[in-house]
Design a protein around this motif. Structure first.
Motif, PDB file in Angstrom:
ATOM      1  N   ILE A  62       0.838  -1.206   0.000  1.00 62.49           N
ATOM      2  CA  ILE A  62       0.000   0.000   0.000  1.00 62.49           C
ATOM      3  C   ILE A  62       0.871   1.253   0.000  1.00 62.49           C
ATOM      4  O   ILE A  62       0.606   2.214  -0.733  1.00 62.49           O
ATOM      5  CB  ILE A  62      -0.949  -0.010   1.214  1.00 62.49           C
ATOM      6  N   ALA A  63       1.931   1.242   0.800  1.00 60.05           N
ATOM      7  CA  ALA A  63       2.841   2.389   0.829  1.00 60.05           C
ATOM      8  C   ALA A  63       3.489   2.598  -0.535  1.00 60.05           C
ATOM      9  O   ALA A  63       3.625   3.736  -1.007  1.00 60.05           O
ATOM     10  CB  ALA A  63       3.907   2.166   1.906  1.00 60.05           C
ATOM     11  N   GLY A  64       3.856   1.504  -1.193  1.00 59.67           N
ATOM     12  CA  GLY A  64       4.464   1.612  -2.518  1.00 59.67           C
ATOM     13  C   GLY A  64       3.515   2.171  -3.558  1.00 59.67           C
ATOM     14  O   GLY A  64       3.892   3.024  -4.372  1.00 59.67           O
ATOM     15  N   VAL A  65       2.261   1.714  -3.555  1.00 58.08           N
ATOM     16  CA  VAL A  65       1.256   2.221  -4.496  1.00 58.08           C
ATOM     17  C   VAL A  65       1.043   3.723  -4.282  1.00 58.08           C
ATOM     18  O   VAL A  65       0.982   4.497  -5.258  1.00 58.08           O
ATOM     19  CB  VAL A  65      -0.076   1.467  -4.320  1.00 58.08           C
ATOM     20  N   GLY A  66       0.935   4.136  -3.036  1.00 52.86           N
ATOM     21  CA  GLY A  66       0.733   5.553  -2.738  1.00 52.86           C
ATOM     22  C   GLY A  66       1.885   6.409  -3.228  1.00 52.86           C
ATOM     23  O   GLY A  66       1.680   7.488  -3.805  1.00 52.86           O
ATOM     24  N   LEU A  67       3.110   5.940  -3.014  1.00 56.70           N
ATOM     25  CA  LEU A  67       4.296   6.699  -3.436  1.00 56.70           C
ATOM     26  C   LEU A  67       4.338   6.841  -4.958  1.00 56.70           C
ATOM     27  O   LEU A  67       4.581   7.935  -5.484  1.00 56.70           O
ATOM     28  CB  LEU A  67       5.560   5.999  -2.936  1.00 56.70           C
ATOM     29  N   VAL A  68       4.086   5.753  -5.687  1.00 52.29           N
ATOM     30  CA  VAL A  68       4.112   5.799  -7.154  1.00 52.29           C
ATOM     31  C   VAL A  68       3.043   6.746  -7.681  1.00 52.29           C
ATOM     32  O   VAL A  68       3.285   7.529  -8.612  1.00 52.29           O
ATOM     33  CB  VAL A  68       3.927   4.383  -7.742  1.00 52.29           C
ATOM     34  N   VAL A  95       1.617   9.394  -6.206  1.00 48.82           N
ATOM     35  CA  VAL A  95       1.965  10.795  -5.932  1.00 48.82           C
ATOM     36  C   VAL A  95       3.039  11.270  -6.899  1.00 48.82           C
ATOM     37  O   VAL A  95       2.945  12.378  -7.464  1.00 48.82           O
ATOM     38  CB  VAL A  95       2.430  10.951  -4.468  1.00 48.82           C
ATOM     39  N   LEU A  96       4.065  10.464  -7.131  1.00 47.17           N
ATOM     40  CA  LEU A  96       5.134  10.848  -8.054  1.00 47.17           C
ATOM     41  C   LEU A  96       4.615  10.973  -9.481  1.00 47.17           C
ATOM     42  O   LEU A  96       4.968  11.917 -10.202  1.00 47.17           O
ATOM     43  CB  LEU A  96       6.262   9.820  -7.990  1.00 47.17           C
ATOM     44  N   ALA A  97       3.767  10.019  -9.892  1.00 47.82           N
ATOM     45  CA  ALA A  97       3.241  10.036 -11.263  1.00 47.82           C
ATOM     46  C   ALA A  97       2.338  11.245 -11.485  1.00 47.82           C
ATOM     47  O   ALA A  97       2.434  11.923 -12.523  1.00 47.82           O
ATOM     48  CB  ALA A  97       2.469   8.747 -11.545  1.00 47.82           C
ATOM     49  N   TRP A  98       1.448  11.526 -10.535  1.00 49.77           N
ATOM     50  CA  TRP A  98       0.538  12.654 -10.722  1.00 49.77           C
ATOM     51  C   TRP A  98       1.274  13.991 -10.652  1.00 49.77           C
ATOM     52  O   TRP A  98       0.918  14.946 -11.342  1.00 49.77           O
ATOM     53  CB  TRP A  98      -0.593  12.620  -9.696  1.00 49.77           C
ATOM     54  N   THR A  99       2.317  14.065  -9.828  1.00 45.62           N
ATOM     55  CA  THR A  99       3.138  15.274  -9.787  1.00 45.62           C
ATOM     56  C   THR A  99       3.776  15.532 -11.146  1.00 45.62           C
ATOM     57  O   THR A  99       3.797  16.671 -11.642  1.00 45.62           O
ATOM     58  CB  THR A  99       4.223  15.144  -8.709  1.00 45.62           C
ATOM     59  N   ALA A 100       4.286  14.469 -11.767  1.00 45.71           N
ATOM     60  CA  ALA A 100       4.887  14.602 -13.094  1.00 45.71           C
ATOM     61  C   ALA A 100       3.845  15.020 -14.129  1.00 45.71           C
ATOM     62  O   ALA A 100       4.099  15.898 -14.969  1.00 45.71           O
ATOM     63  CB  ALA A 100       5.535  13.274 -13.504  1.00 45.71           C
ATOM     64  N   ILE A 101       2.654  14.416 -14.085  1.00 40.28           N
ATOM     65  CA  ILE A 101       1.578  14.766 -15.020  1.00 40.28           C
ATOM     66  C   ILE A 101       1.177  16.230 -14.861  1.00 40.28           C
ATOM     67  O   ILE A 101       0.965  16.949 -15.850  1.00 40.28           O
ATOM     68  CB  ILE A 101       0.359  13.840 -14.791  1.00 40.28           C
ATOM     69  N   LEU A 152       2.124  -0.774 -11.195  1.00 34.56           N
ATOM     70  CA  LEU A 152       0.897  -0.883 -11.978  1.00 34.56           C
ATOM     71  C   LEU A 152      -0.224  -0.053 -11.366  1.00 34.56           C
ATOM     72  O   LEU A 152      -0.893   0.720 -12.051  1.00 34.56           O
ATOM     73  CB  LEU A 152       0.461  -2.354 -12.069  1.00 34.56           C
ATOM     74  N   GLY A 153      -0.437  -0.235 -10.068  1.00 30.12           N
ATOM     75  CA  GLY A 153      -1.529   0.468  -9.399  1.00 30.12           C
ATOM     76  C   GLY A 153      -1.356   1.971  -9.416  1.00 30.12           C
ATOM     77  O   GLY A 153      -2.274   2.721  -9.751  1.00 30.12           O
ATOM     78  N   GLY A 154      -0.155   2.445  -9.064  1.00 30.27           N
ATOM     79  CA  GLY A 154       0.085   3.883  -9.012  1.00 30.27           C
ATOM     80  C   GLY A 154      -0.026   4.554 -10.367  1.00 30.27           C
ATOM     81  O   GLY A 154      -0.663   5.601 -10.511  1.00 30.27           O
ATOM     82  N   LEU A 155       0.592   3.946 -11.393  1.00 32.61           N
ATOM     83  CA  LEU A 155       0.559   4.528 -12.734  1.00 32.61           C
ATOM     84  C   LEU A 155      -0.843   4.464 -13.342  1.00 32.61           C
ATOM     85  O   LEU A 155      -1.301   5.425 -13.977  1.00 32.61           O
ATOM     86  CB  LEU A 155       1.553   3.808 -13.646  1.00 32.61           C
ATOM     87  N   PHE A 156      -1.518   3.338 -13.153  1.00 34.70           N
ATOM     88  CA  PHE A 156      -2.847   3.194 -13.747  1.00 34.70           C
ATOM     89  C   PHE A 156      -3.822   4.211 -13.159  1.00 34.70           C
ATOM     90  O   PHE A 156      -4.563   4.879 -13.903  1.00 34.70           O
ATOM     91  CB  PHE A 156      -3.377   1.778 -13.532  1.00 34.70           C
TER      92      PHE A 156
END
Length: 410
Positions: free
Chosen positions: A55-61, A63-69, A346-350
């Motif tokens: 869960i911590a990993g999904v949350g981190l990915v 946040v990073l992905a949406w910040t980049a977007i 997968l979860g964070g990016l999707f």
């Protein structure tokens, strides 16, 4: 009462990113089920911490992905296409009628292929096993094309049309409700009335339409109880003859739901963890259909494989079941803890992509809630496709909501 700066930003994040917040909440629910089962069964909490780390990993990915977007500006580009229609015009009204007709035809064709309505056949079942076989045959006896049509209709077309007709205040709402009710009860799976009504129910809750919400809940509960009454029997032995003695009541239905919601998911995940204990037991990519073809290995459907391992007696009696677990367990079955890293990506990016498509529209969470629920018991690729019908649901959203430009001409 004033909120602290931290609380303000937290509530602001949840409000804007409600789809991802709901996904995180569902993952936390899975952690709770593991905790509940391991507590009851007296097991160590090793796997509890593994899922918490995921869960911590999904949350981190995310946040990073949406910040980049956000920094690239993709969100602003997509929002330029966004419209907020309150009613349908022209071709889209005709398209809505056509989709309702198609939905009704799928139901008729499905029952025609079977030659009966399964719930009526199950009402005369002599045992729980016989009823389970009737239920599974209502799907597996269909041609493969009809299976896909059934999946998309039950999980996307029906729920999507029910939500859209309600959103646009169309009288077709009642037609879709009747068709969906017949289909859900006819196939007598307790989950189907929930699948049909859940997107609508979530929308009504979000917009505080309490009276309508109560009506939807009442209709859904009546369907669930009807299915339980018609398809559940208790068996007692009387001189070697099995006799139907009692139909399920509210108490047994409630207990069954409690087990299904709080205990069974944790138990199933623990069974997966127990089987895949070391690298020699991992599938090493063969549990993905496409990757298995590329690698030249035989595809392994893990839920069916583990069902045969844990419930061999049922298989010998002709019941082909699946021991379904949360999507990230497929990654674990393939690669162990490295699979959890893959699942986090997968979860964070999707879901950052989902946020990009749906933005802050009122239908964002209702139209994605079936996907979130399905991810709790199926692998990622299946959930996105026929498992929840997310692709089809998103196409409905894009056609009827995002690119609905006809209002600008009136």
């Amino acid at each position: 009462m004033r909120l602290s700066v931290c609380e303000f930003y937290m509530f602001s994040f949840i409000s804007r990113h409600r789809v991802f917040a709901a996904y995180l909440l569902s993952l936390l629910w899975l952690v709770a089920t593991i905790f509940a089962f391991t507590s009851v069964d007296g097991r160590p909490f090793t796997n509890f911490w593994k899922v918490l780390g995921l869960i911590a990993g999904v949350g981190l990915v995310y946040v990073l992905a949406w910040t980049a977007i956000s920094r690239i500006g993709c969100g602003r580009i997509v929002s330029l296409c966004f419209q907020a229609p309150s009613r349908l015009q022209g071709g889209r009204r005709i398209a809505l009628v056509a989709l309702v007709v198609i939905y009704g035809l799928v139901v008729v064709i499905h029952f025609s292929f079977l030659g009966s309505i399964p719930v009526l056949e199950a009402a005369f079942g002599r045992s729980d096993l016989a009823i389970s076989i009737i239920r599974q045959n209502s799907y597996f006896e269909l041609p493969w094309m009809m299976r896909y049509a059934s999946d998309y209709s039950l999980k996307a077309l029906g729920p999507g049309l029910l939500l859209l007709t309600y959103y646009f205040r169309s009288r077709l709402f009642w037609v879709v409700l009747v068709i969906g009710g017949i289909y859900s009860v006819g196939l007598f799976a307790r989950i189907l009335p929930l699948v049909l009504c859940l997107p609508l129910l979530v929308y009504q809750l979000l917009w505080r339409r309490w009276l309508h919400c109560a009506g939807t809940c009442a209709i859904m509960l009546v369907m669930i109880f009807s299915v339980s009454q018609l398809s559940s029997v208790s068996i007692e032995e009387n001189d070697g003859a099995a006799t139907k003695v009692e139909r399920a009541g509210w108490e047994s239905v409630s207990y069954g739901l409690y087990q299904r919601v709080l205990i069974v998911p944790g138990q199933v995940m623990e069974q997966w963890f127990d089987y895949y204990t070391d690298t020699s037991s991992f599938e090493h990519g063969c549990a993905y259909r496409i990757l298995a073809r590329v690698m030249g290995c035989e595809y392994v459907h893990v839920p069916s494989k583990l069902y045969a391992v844990y419930y061999p007696d049922n298989v010998r009696q002709g019941m082909f079941g699946s021991l379904n677990a949360a999507s990230f367990m497929t990654e674990y079955a393939n690669f162990g803890l490295y699979g959890f890293v893959l699942s986090s990506l997968l979860g964070g990016l999707f879901f950052s992509g989902v946020m990009l498509i749906y933005q802050g529209h009122p239908l964002a969470l209702p139209m994605n809630i079936p996907l979130i629920v399905t991810l709790m018991e199926s692998n990622f690729s299946h959930s996105v496709n026929s498992g929840s019908g997310w692709v089809f649901m998103t196409l409905l959203y894009l056609y009827f909501i995002v690119f609905n430009r006809e209002l600008g001409r009136h």
